[in-house]
Design a protein around this motif. Sequence first.
Motif, PDB file in Angstrom:
ATOM      1  N   ASN A  86      -1.289  13.649 -33.341  1.00  0.00           N
ATOM      2  CA  ASN A  86      -2.651  13.907 -32.850  1.00  0.00           C
ATOM      3  C   ASN A  86      -2.591  14.681 -31.537  1.00  0.00           C
ATOM      4  O   ASN A  86      -2.836  14.112 -30.472  1.00  0.00           O
ATOM      5  CB  ASN A  86      -3.409  12.587 -32.635  1.00  0.00           C
ATOM      6  N   PRO A  87      -2.250  15.980 -31.603  1.00  0.00           N
ATOM      7  CA  PRO A  87      -2.120  16.764 -30.366  1.00  0.00           C
ATOM      8  C   PRO A  87      -3.383  16.695 -29.508  1.00  0.00           C
ATOM      9  O   PRO A  87      -4.499  16.761 -30.006  1.00  0.00           O
ATOM     10  CB  PRO A  87      -1.884  18.192 -30.877  1.00  0.00           C
ATOM     11  N   GLY A  88      -3.170  16.512 -28.213  1.00  0.00           N
ATOM     12  CA  GLY A  88      -4.272  16.476 -27.266  1.00  0.00           C
ATOM     13  C   GLY A  88      -4.998  15.145 -27.185  1.00  0.00           C
ATOM     14  O   GLY A  88      -5.911  14.987 -26.381  1.00  0.00           O
ATOM     15  N   SER A  89      -4.580  14.169 -27.992  1.00  0.00           N
ATOM     16  CA  SER A  89      -5.307  12.894 -28.018  1.00  0.00           C
ATOM     17  C   SER A  89      -4.852  11.923 -26.933  1.00  0.00           C
ATOM     18  O   SER A  89      -5.560  10.958 -26.640  1.00  0.00           O
ATOM     19  CB  SER A  89      -5.142  12.226 -29.382  1.00  0.00           C
ATOM     20  N   LEU A  90      -3.687  12.164 -26.357  1.00  0.00           N
ATOM     21  CA  LEU A  90      -3.162  11.257 -25.334  1.00  0.00           C
ATOM     22  C   LEU A  90      -2.956  11.988 -24.013  1.00  0.00           C
ATOM     23  O   LEU A  90      -2.597  13.166 -24.010  1.00  0.00           O
ATOM     24  CB  LEU A  90      -1.822  10.655 -25.783  1.00  0.00           C
ATOM     25  N   PRO A  91      -3.119  11.276 -22.900  1.00  0.00           N
ATOM     26  CA  PRO A  91      -2.834  11.884 -21.598  1.00  0.00           C
ATOM     27  C   PRO A  91      -1.359  12.270 -21.500  1.00  0.00           C
ATOM     28  O   PRO A  91      -0.497  11.704 -22.186  1.00  0.00           O
ATOM     29  CB  PRO A  91      -3.154  10.774 -20.599  1.00  0.00           C
ATOM     30  N   ASP A  92      -1.055  13.237 -20.646  1.00  0.00           N
ATOM     31  CA  ASP A  92       0.332  13.646 -20.426  1.00  0.00           C
ATOM     32  C   ASP A  92       1.138  12.553 -19.730  1.00  0.00           C
ATOM     33  O   ASP A  92       2.338  12.429 -19.947  1.00  0.00           O
ATOM     34  CB  ASP A  92       0.399  14.924 -19.587  1.00  0.00           C
ATOM     35  N   ASP A  93       0.484  11.772 -18.892  1.00  0.00           N
ATOM     36  CA  ASP A  93       1.148  10.680 -18.191  1.00  0.00           C
ATOM     37  C   ASP A  93       1.500   9.580 -19.197  1.00  0.00           C
ATOM     38  O   ASP A  93       0.617   9.063 -19.889  1.00  0.00           O
ATOM     39  CB  ASP A  93       0.226  10.125 -17.101  1.00  0.00           C
ATOM     40  N   ASP A  94       2.785   9.241 -19.276  1.00  0.00           N
ATOM     41  CA  ASP A  94       3.241   8.270 -20.274  1.00  0.00           C
ATOM     42  C   ASP A  94       2.627   6.883 -20.082  1.00  0.00           C
ATOM     43  O   ASP A  94       2.311   6.197 -21.059  1.00  0.00           O
ATOM     44  CB  ASP A  94       4.773   8.165 -20.265  1.00  0.00           C
ATOM     45  N   SER A  95       2.461   6.450 -18.849  1.00  0.00           N
ATOM     46  CA  SER A  95       1.868   5.125 -18.606  1.00  0.00           C
ATOM     47  C   SER A  95       0.428   5.074 -19.096  1.00  0.00           C
ATOM     48  O   SER A  95       0.014   4.113 -19.751  1.00  0.00           O
ATOM     49  CB  SER A  95       1.913   4.781 -17.116  1.00  0.00           C
ATOM     50  N   GLN A  96      -0.339   6.126 -18.805  1.00  0.00           N
ATOM     51  CA  GLN A  96      -1.726   6.181 -19.267  1.00  0.00           C
ATOM     52  C   GLN A  96      -1.786   6.246 -20.797  1.00  0.00           C
ATOM     53  O   GLN A  96      -2.624   5.586 -21.418  1.00  0.00           O
ATOM     54  CB  GLN A  96      -2.444   7.380 -18.663  1.00  0.00           C
ATOM     55  N   ALA A  97      -0.896   7.039 -21.387  1.00  0.00           N
ATOM     56  CA  ALA A  97      -0.862   7.164 -22.845  1.00  0.00           C
ATOM     57  C   ALA A  97      -0.523   5.820 -23.490  1.00  0.00           C
ATOM     58  O   ALA A  97      -1.122   5.433 -24.496  1.00  0.00           O
ATOM     59  CB  ALA A  97       0.149   8.229 -23.258  1.00  0.00           C
TER      60      ALA A  97
END
Length: 167
Positions: A86-97
């Motif tokens: 799901n490209p673009g569905s998660l923040p780039d920051d791993d903790s936030q994702a």
Amino acid sequence: QTTGKPPNKAHPQAPPGSPFEVGGVVVLEGQTGTGKIELAEHIVIYAAQRLQILTVLGAMGPRPGGGVRMAVELLRSTLGVYRGLNPGSLPDDDSQALHKVTPQELTSRLQILSVALKDPGVKERQQEILDNALEVVIALLSTLIKTQPIILLLQFEYGTSLFPKSA
């Protein structure tokens, strides 16, 4: 099971009954220098390119901090699968994702995992980090495998090449 359709040569199918078709475990074990890593690389690349199977990776060696290394690799590669699907569905920051995809009942484990994601060299609470990461990764993969084939590649190294074996 066959579907009655002829195999599509452009998209090969997994061998019938293999772990790549029905799930299962493949263990590569042997002496150093026998090509285990190269074979694992081939399996992962072939599975991704030909069978559209995604991979989650983790490695642990005998050095201090090996468990945290594995925890961080498993978390990041699992997030990579989610991002790839799901490209673009998660923040780039791993903790936030990780906060976004983790089931509610496991969110209490994320604080310590965020620390490890920001500093994989963390020295404190290493076993707790690994245990929590494994619980979260298992939950995330349990959801993923319902719709997407996954290879979970774990590499465990042991011993050392610093000193010769003693008799």
